[in-house]
Design a protein around this motif. Sequence first.
Motif, PDB file in Angstrom:
ATOM      1  N   LYS A 102      -9.728  -0.251   0.180  1.00 47.26           N
ATOM      2  CA  LYS A 102      -9.773  -1.167   1.338  1.00 47.26           C
ATOM      3  C   LYS A 102      -8.641  -2.196   1.242  1.00 47.26           C
ATOM      4  CE  LYS A 102     -14.082  -2.472   1.474  1.00 47.26           C
ATOM      5  NZ  LYS A 102     -15.325  -3.129   1.851  1.00 47.26           N
ATOM      6  N   GLY A 103      -8.366  -2.664   0.035  1.00 47.73           N
ATOM      7  CA  GLY A 103      -7.236  -3.588  -0.163  1.00 47.73           C
ATOM      8  C   GLY A 103      -5.907  -2.921   0.167  1.00 47.73           C
ATOM      9  N   ASP A 104      -5.799  -1.641  -0.177  1.00 48.62           N
ATOM     10  CA  ASP A 104      -4.596  -0.856   0.113  1.00 48.62           C
ATOM     11  C   ASP A 104      -4.369  -0.813   1.637  1.00 48.62           C
ATOM     12  OD1 ASP A 104      -2.844   1.423   0.466  1.00 48.62           O
ATOM     13  OD2 ASP A 104      -3.468   2.191  -1.485  1.00 48.62           O
ATOM     14  N   VAL A 105      -5.444  -0.523   2.391  1.00 50.19           N
ATOM     15  CA  VAL A 105      -5.327  -0.493   3.862  1.00 50.19           C
ATOM     16  C   VAL A 105      -4.999  -1.893   4.383  1.00 50.19           C
ATOM     17  CG1 VAL A 105      -6.478   0.040   6.045  1.00 50.19           C
ATOM     18  CG2 VAL A 105      -6.938   1.456   4.029  1.00 50.19           C
ATOM     19  N   GLN A 106      -5.610  -2.915   3.771  1.00 50.94           N
ATOM     20  CA  GLN A 106      -5.334  -4.280   4.231  1.00 50.94           C
ATOM     21  C   GLN A 106      -3.852  -4.629   4.042  1.00 50.94           C
ATOM     22  OE1 GLN A 106      -7.449  -6.248   5.949  1.00 50.94           O
ATOM     23  NE2 GLN A 106      -5.613  -7.485   6.279  1.00 50.94           N
ATOM     24  N   GLU A 107      -3.281  -4.130   2.951  1.00 51.20           N
ATOM     25  CA  GLU A 107      -1.853  -4.385   2.710  1.00 51.20           C
ATOM     26  C   GLU A 107      -1.017  -3.748   3.830  1.00 51.20           C
ATOM     27  OE1 GLU A 107      -1.115  -3.930  -1.452  1.00 51.20           O
ATOM     28  OE2 GLU A 107       1.043  -4.175  -1.234  1.00 51.20           O
ATOM     29  N   ALA A 108      -1.456  -2.577   4.294  1.00 47.64           N
ATOM     30  CA  ALA A 108      -0.775  -1.913   5.422  1.00 47.64           C
ATOM     31  C   ALA A 108      -0.950  -2.715   6.706  1.00 47.64           C
ATOM     32  CB  ALA A 108      -1.315  -0.501   5.593  1.00 47.64           C
ATOM     33  N   PRO A 155      -1.526   5.146  -1.386  1.00 50.03           N
ATOM     34  CA  PRO A 155      -1.169   6.216  -0.453  1.00 50.03           C
ATOM     35  C   PRO A 155      -0.997   5.754   0.984  1.00 50.03           C
ATOM     36  CG  PRO A 155      -3.482   6.375  -1.047  1.00 50.03           C
ATOM     37  CD  PRO A 155      -2.899   5.284  -1.905  1.00 50.03           C
ATOM     38  N   VAL A 156      -1.447   4.548   1.297  1.00 50.19           N
ATOM     39  CA  VAL A 156      -1.242   4.012   2.648  1.00 50.19           C
ATOM     40  C   VAL A 156      -0.290   2.812   2.606  1.00 50.19           C
ATOM     41  CG1 VAL A 156      -2.411   2.795   4.546  1.00 50.19           C
ATOM     42  CG2 VAL A 156      -3.303   4.974   3.713  1.00 50.19           C
ATOM     43  N   ALA A 157      -0.548   1.838   1.732  1.00 51.39           N
ATOM     44  CA  ALA A 157       0.269   0.615   1.735  1.00 51.39           C
ATOM     45  C   ALA A 157       1.756   0.911   1.507  1.00 51.39           C
ATOM     46  CB  ALA A 157      -0.233  -0.361   0.680  1.00 51.39           C
ATOM     47  N   PRO A 159       3.699   3.708   1.786  1.00 50.38           N
ATOM     48  CA  PRO A 159       4.419   4.317   2.919  1.00 50.38           C
ATOM     49  C   PRO A 159       4.667   3.330   4.062  1.00 50.38           C
ATOM     50  CG  PRO A 159       2.714   5.810   2.141  1.00 50.38           C
ATOM     51  CD  PRO A 159       2.544   4.528   1.373  1.00 50.38           C
ATOM     52  N   THR A 160       3.719   2.424   4.290  1.00 55.08           N
ATOM     53  CA  THR A 160       3.924   1.479   5.404  1.00 55.08           C
ATOM     54  C   THR A 160       4.970   0.418   5.060  1.00 55.08           C
ATOM     55  OG1 THR A 160       2.166  -0.116   4.819  1.00 55.08           O
ATOM     56  CG2 THR A 160       1.535   1.790   6.162  1.00 55.08           C
ATOM     57  N   TRP A 161       5.115   0.084   3.781  1.00 55.77           N
ATOM     58  CA  TRP A 161       6.199  -0.834   3.381  1.00 55.77           C
ATOM     59  C   TRP A 161       7.544  -0.286   3.828  1.00 55.77           C
ATOM     60  CZ3 TRP A 161       5.671  -2.131  -2.563  1.00 55.77           C
ATOM     61  CH2 TRP A 161       4.506  -2.872  -2.771  1.00 55.77           C
ATOM     62  N   LYS A 162       7.620   1.049   3.872  1.00 58.74           N
ATOM     63  CA  LYS A 162       8.891   1.687   4.222  1.00 58.74           C
ATOM     64  C   LYS A 162       8.947   1.982   5.717  1.00 58.74           C
ATOM     65  CE  LYS A 162       8.752   4.051  -0.286  1.00 58.74           C
ATOM     66  NZ  LYS A 162       9.698   3.240  -1.031  1.00 58.74           N
ATOM     67  N   MET A 163       7.883   2.597   6.241  1.00 62.35           N
ATOM     68  CA  MET A 163       7.946   3.091   7.620  1.00 62.35           C
ATOM     69  C   MET A 163       7.913   1.958   8.641  1.00 62.35           C
ATOM     70  SD  MET A 163       5.885   6.659   7.588  1.00 62.35           S
ATOM     71  CE  MET A 163       4.235   6.182   7.125  1.00 62.35           C
ATOM     72  N   PHE A 164       7.116   0.927   8.403  1.00 62.17           N
ATOM     73  CA  PHE A 164       7.000  -0.116   9.432  1.00 62.17           C
ATOM     74  C   PHE A 164       8.322  -0.866   9.631  1.00 62.17           C
ATOM     75  CE2 PHE A 164       2.053  -0.544   8.956  1.00 62.17           C
ATOM     76  CZ  PHE A 164       1.913   0.724   9.465  1.00 62.17           C
ATOM     77  N   PRO A 165       8.970  -1.347   8.585  1.00 63.51           N
ATOM     78  CA  PRO A 165      10.263  -1.988   8.827  1.00 63.51           C
ATOM     79  C   PRO A 165      11.311  -1.014   9.350  1.00 63.51           C
ATOM     80  CG  PRO A 165       9.776  -1.924   6.471  1.00 63.51           C
ATOM     81  CD  PRO A 165       8.539  -1.499   7.183  1.00 63.51           C
ATOM     82  N   ALA A 166      11.264   0.255   8.869  1.00 62.34           N
ATOM     83  CA  ALA A 166      12.233   1.247   9.367  1.00 62.34           C
ATOM     84  C   ALA A 166      12.077   1.397  10.880  1.00 62.34           C
ATOM     85  CB  ALA A 166      12.019   2.593   8.672  1.00 62.34           C
ATOM     86  N   LEU A 167      10.834   1.532  11.339  1.00 61.17           N
ATOM     87  CA  LEU A 167      10.570   1.720  12.772  1.00 61.17           C
ATOM     88  C   LEU A 167      10.869   0.437  13.545  1.00 61.17           C
ATOM     89  CD1 LEU A 167       7.207   3.699  12.463  1.00 61.17           C
ATOM     90  CD2 LEU A 167       9.423   4.638  13.160  1.00 61.17           C
ATOM     91  N   ALA A 168      10.499  -0.702  12.984  1.00 62.77           N
ATOM     92  CA  ALA A 168      10.754  -1.982  13.662  1.00 62.77           C
ATOM     93  C   ALA A 168      12.237  -2.135  13.955  1.00 62.77           C
ATOM     94  CB  ALA A 168      10.264  -3.142  12.786  1.00 62.77           C
TER      95      ALA A 168
END
Length: 497
Positions: A102-108, A155-157, A159-168
């Motif tokens: 749940k913390g991992d998802v929260q980080e995302a 497995p979620v946090a 990938p989002t560190w990379k994908m969210f800024p890349a997409l932004a």
Amino acid sequence: MKDVITQNLIGGAWQDSASGATFKNINPARNSDEIGSFPESGVEDVDDAVRAARSAFKTWSRMPAPARGDILRRIGDLLTEHKSALAFQMTREMGKPFFETKGDVQEAIDTAYYAATETRRLFGHTVPSELPNKFNMSIRRPIGVVGVITAWNFPVAVPTWKMFPALAAGNTVVFKPSEDAPNSGALLTKIMVDAGLPDGVLNLVQGGAGAGSALVEHPDVNAVSFTGSTATGSKIGEACGRMHKRFSLEMGGKNPAIVMADADLDLVLEGLVWGAFGTTGQRCTATSRLIVHEDVHDELVSRLKQRADALRIGYGNEDKVEMGPVINRKGAEKILHYLEIGKEEGATVYAGGKRATGADVDDGWFIEPTILTDVTPEMRVAREEIFGPVLSVLKISSYEEAIDVANNIEYGLSSAIYTKDVSMAFRAMHDIEAGITYINGPTIGAEAHMPFGGVKGTGNGHREGGWEVFEFYTETKTVYVDYSGRLQKAQIDNVED
Ligand code: UN1
């Protein structure tokens, strides 16, 4: 939300691998629980995904950045809505307890909202020109197609560190999750496209080293961001260097917690249990070395042993479990092998030290929380990343010795020092060779809006997280606007010889 998604996503279409080949993934805590068979992607699948990403780049990169931010915000909302269901599947797939996933998802979620706000900044500079009636500025441009290759432990946090800024920043993405966490990657992908990402902006290719190297070697992939082992990271770096691609590597760690004689031992104890045995020690930020002053060594290790022995081990989706399994057979064998090496080198197995047994754990890969004492700085168990619940304890007698021991490794990701002495704490902020230093806290627990990354062998100089990651995902374009209406020669017209 679906429980399991076993297909790739290419150009908006969910599909099997072109060859039809698959690989199986199982629950590391309950090996009889098979999660599914996922596409073993190859060159053809990767090529299709990159082509889709390239074609989506045209419109995505031209969309106003705050409009991209609106979609990222919706991704954050959907992740919030599905937080528990997603966390349950993540725990099933990679083992860490439900409160941790749940913390991992929260980080995302935090990363999504943070990236959404950055789409309203993406600052450039305006600076004076050396010539009259001329305007100088720099703006940020996206790079193009980004390949994202990640590990299973976040497995979620991650990938989002990379994908969210890349997409932004206006890039499009081809995402290859770890073979040990394909379902978490697929569920995350589904949430992202459900939030409104246009077809082709995000593509998912499952698979192992074959899919990974096809992505890295693809001539139309402009940048690669990788989190994982040092061995794989080095290969990726070589290929990207050869092909003139931008690449960001986050690799190993051997993170020290320094405990000085004046430290609050109750606080230290909590920090060590969490830092060394949280996520079963399988974080790149995990505390894997305790560097402790001789005056408090014996008391601290004996209290730590009591806590380690009492940790409740089991399947992380069951109540009250504090520590889950390690990821797979290979991971377990590597850890046990290192314990043998440690013993041969003269270390003492002070707590744990073997595969856990019992009805609750026999169907999984469980290793006891382990403390190695009598470790000296040159031993392999003091220098190499074990990636498991193993804490190597080194005794020191001064601050200077603590710093020497802390820095005596090839890695430099995270670090901690426990002391009540303000001057010593400030000295340590500068003296410890690491990308992250915690004062009176464990080596784990990075926040989404702060730069994250390591020095020395841990990385190649880039930072994830925070504002710095936007440097990686953008190219600087320098723009000169001459509104004088005549030719002006820089370095010539404005200089009198
Ligand atoms: C990782 O282990 O790859 O700081 C990332 C932490 C987490 C992220 C760890 N927020 O421990």
